[in-house]
Write a protein that holds these residues in place. Structure first.
Motif, PDB file in Angstrom:
ATOM      1  N   LYS A  29      17.207 -27.099  29.342  1.00 51.75           N
ATOM      2  CA  LYS A  29      18.455 -27.240  28.580  1.00 51.75           C
ATOM      3  C   LYS A  29      18.308 -26.599  27.200  1.00 51.75           C
ATOM      4  CE  LYS A  29      21.293 -29.217  31.293  1.00 51.75           C
ATOM      5  NZ  LYS A  29      22.520 -28.551  31.676  1.00 51.75           N
ATOM      6  N   TRP A  30      17.131 -26.733  26.604  1.00 47.31           N
ATOM      7  CA  TRP A  30      16.888 -26.124  25.307  1.00 47.31           C
ATOM      8  C   TRP A  30      16.969 -24.601  25.404  1.00 47.31           C
ATOM      9  CZ3 TRP A  30      12.679 -23.130  23.496  1.00 47.31           C
ATOM     10  CH2 TRP A  30      12.687 -22.892  22.123  1.00 47.31           C
ATOM     11  N   GLU A  32      18.653 -22.963  27.719  1.00 45.40           N
ATOM     12  CA  GLU A  32      20.052 -22.638  27.993  1.00 45.40           C
ATOM     13  C   GLU A  32      20.874 -22.678  26.706  1.00 45.40           C
ATOM     14  OE1 GLU A  32      23.820 -24.450  30.529  1.00 45.40           O
ATOM     15  OE2 GLU A  32      21.806 -25.235  30.864  1.00 45.40           O
ATOM     16  N   LEU A  33      20.650 -23.690  25.866  1.00 47.14           N
ATOM     17  CA  LEU A  33      21.359 -23.797  24.595  1.00 47.14           C
ATOM     18  C   LEU A  33      21.009 -22.621  23.694  1.00 47.14           C
ATOM     19  CD1 LEU A  33      23.167 -25.498  22.737  1.00 47.14           C
ATOM     20  CD2 LEU A  33      21.102 -26.608  21.919  1.00 47.14           C
ATOM     21  N   ARG A  34      19.748 -22.278  23.662  1.00 45.81           N
ATOM     22  CA  ARG A  34      19.306 -21.142  22.855  1.00 45.81           C
ATOM     23  C   ARG A  34      19.960 -19.849  23.343  1.00 45.81           C
ATOM     24  NH1 ARG A  34      13.279 -19.123  22.095  1.00 45.81           N
ATOM     25  NH2 ARG A  34      13.816 -17.574  20.557  1.00 45.81           N
ATOM     26  N   TYR A  35      20.051 -19.703  24.646  1.00 49.77           N
ATOM     27  CA  TYR A  35      20.688 -18.519  25.227  1.00 49.77           C
ATOM     28  C   TYR A  35      22.171 -18.482  24.858  1.00 49.77           C
ATOM     29  CZ  TYR A  35      22.926 -15.600  28.724  1.00 49.77           C
ATOM     30  OH  TYR A  35      23.706 -14.661  29.354  1.00 49.77           O
ATOM     31  N   ILE A  36      22.822 -19.636  24.938  1.00 54.27           N
ATOM     32  CA  ILE A  36      24.249 -19.711  24.603  1.00 54.27           C
ATOM     33  C   ILE A  36      24.460 -19.401  23.131  1.00 54.27           C
ATOM     34  CG2 ILE A  36      26.194 -21.302  24.342  1.00 54.27           C
ATOM     35  CD1 ILE A  36      25.308 -22.607  26.949  1.00 54.27           C
ATOM     36  N   LEU A  37      23.621 -19.953  22.256  1.00 55.87           N
ATOM     37  CA  LEU A  37      23.769 -19.724  20.822  1.00 55.87           C
ATOM     38  C   LEU A  37      23.573 -18.258  20.459  1.00 55.87           C
ATOM     39  CD1 LEU A  37      22.047 -22.831  19.217  1.00 55.87           C
ATOM     40  CD2 LEU A  37      24.466 -22.322  19.353  1.00 55.87           C
ATOM     41  N   HIS A  40      26.508 -16.129  22.302  1.00 60.87           N
ATOM     42  CA  HIS A  40      27.888 -16.396  21.882  1.00 60.87           C
ATOM     43  C   HIS A  40      27.959 -16.845  20.428  1.00 60.87           C
ATOM     44  CE1 HIS A  40      29.082 -16.041  26.060  1.00 60.87           C
ATOM     45  NE2 HIS A  40      28.157 -16.925  26.394  1.00 60.87           N
ATOM     46  N   SER A  41      27.116 -16.320  19.587  1.00 65.35           N
ATOM     47  CA  SER A  41      27.071 -16.779  18.191  1.00 65.35           C
ATOM     48  C   SER A  41      28.360 -16.449  17.445  1.00 65.35           C
ATOM     49  CB  SER A  41      25.870 -16.175  17.476  1.00 65.35           C
ATOM     50  OG  SER A  41      25.980 -14.764  17.460  1.00 65.35           O
ATOM     51  N   ILE A  44      31.059 -18.973  18.462  1.00 71.20           N
ATOM     52  CA  ILE A  44      30.768 -20.292  17.882  1.00 71.20           C
ATOM     53  C   ILE A  44      31.115 -20.292  16.394  1.00 71.20           C
ATOM     54  CG2 ILE A  44      28.899 -21.889  17.301  1.00 71.20           C
ATOM     55  CD1 ILE A  44      27.621 -21.107  19.983  1.00 71.20           C
ATOM     56  N   SER A  48      33.998 -22.656  14.785  1.00 76.95           N
ATOM     57  CA  SER A  48      33.701 -23.649  13.744  1.00 76.95           C
ATOM     58  C   SER A  48      34.592 -23.431  12.523  1.00 76.95           C
ATOM     59  CB  SER A  48      32.224 -23.610  13.359  1.00 76.95           C
ATOM     60  OG  SER A  48      31.889 -22.344  12.839  1.00 76.95           O
TER      61      SER A  48
END
Length: 159
Positions: A29-30, A32-37, A40-41, A44, A48
């Protein structure tokens, strides 16, 4: 006794497998989150900022839509003359140079009549009544009908 030992060993093994699966799942999950960040920075960042400005807009709308009125209590002494002791102050009427017609209009004004009702009752035009009103206001040094009536009663010009 042997079955308890076997169960305890299996229990330890199950806990060990559970912890290792948790660590592996957490690591995945970490990643995957890193990949998403990283991938898709920009989205995001834009999202925000949109959330921030939406919250700011709601706060500002609530702040501006509240009425800014305060209730102020003003205590004012009101003069109420005795009806049976009324004597018209002729000297003051002559000093203020109030005509008989102005006194009549002031009395009708004190009874609660509108300008049109006063004009109808004394058979003059509405503009004539308004002119008399302005003359009365000037002579009594007031700006409104209510002030004129109150001052005239206090000075014993009308009952």
């Amino acid at each position: 006794m042997l079955s308890i030992m076997k169960w305890f060993r299996n229990y330890k093994t199950a806990i060990l497998y559970g912890i290792s699966l948790f660590v592996l799942l957490f690591f995945l999950k970490w990643l995957e989150l890193r990949y998403i960040l990283f991938d898709h920075s920009l989205e995001i960042y834009i999202g925000s900022i949109a959330v921030l400005f939406t919250a700011l807009g709601i706060w500002l709308a609530l702040k501006l839509s509240k009425p800014k009125t305060k209730t102020i209590i003003v205590e004012k002494e009101v003069f109420i003359p005795k009806e049976e002791d009324f004597t018209m102050n002729q000297a003051l009427i002559e000093k203020l140079e109030l005509s008989a017609r102005e006194l009549e209009i002031l009395d009708l004004m004190a009874q609660g009549n509108s300008n049109q009702e006063i004009a109808n009752s004394i058979f003059v035009s509405l503009s004539t009544v308004k002119t008399h009103n302005q003359n009365i206001f000037e002579k009594l040094d007031v700006k409104r009908r209510t002030q004129a009536i109150e001052k005239a009663k206090r000075l014993q010009i009308i009952p």
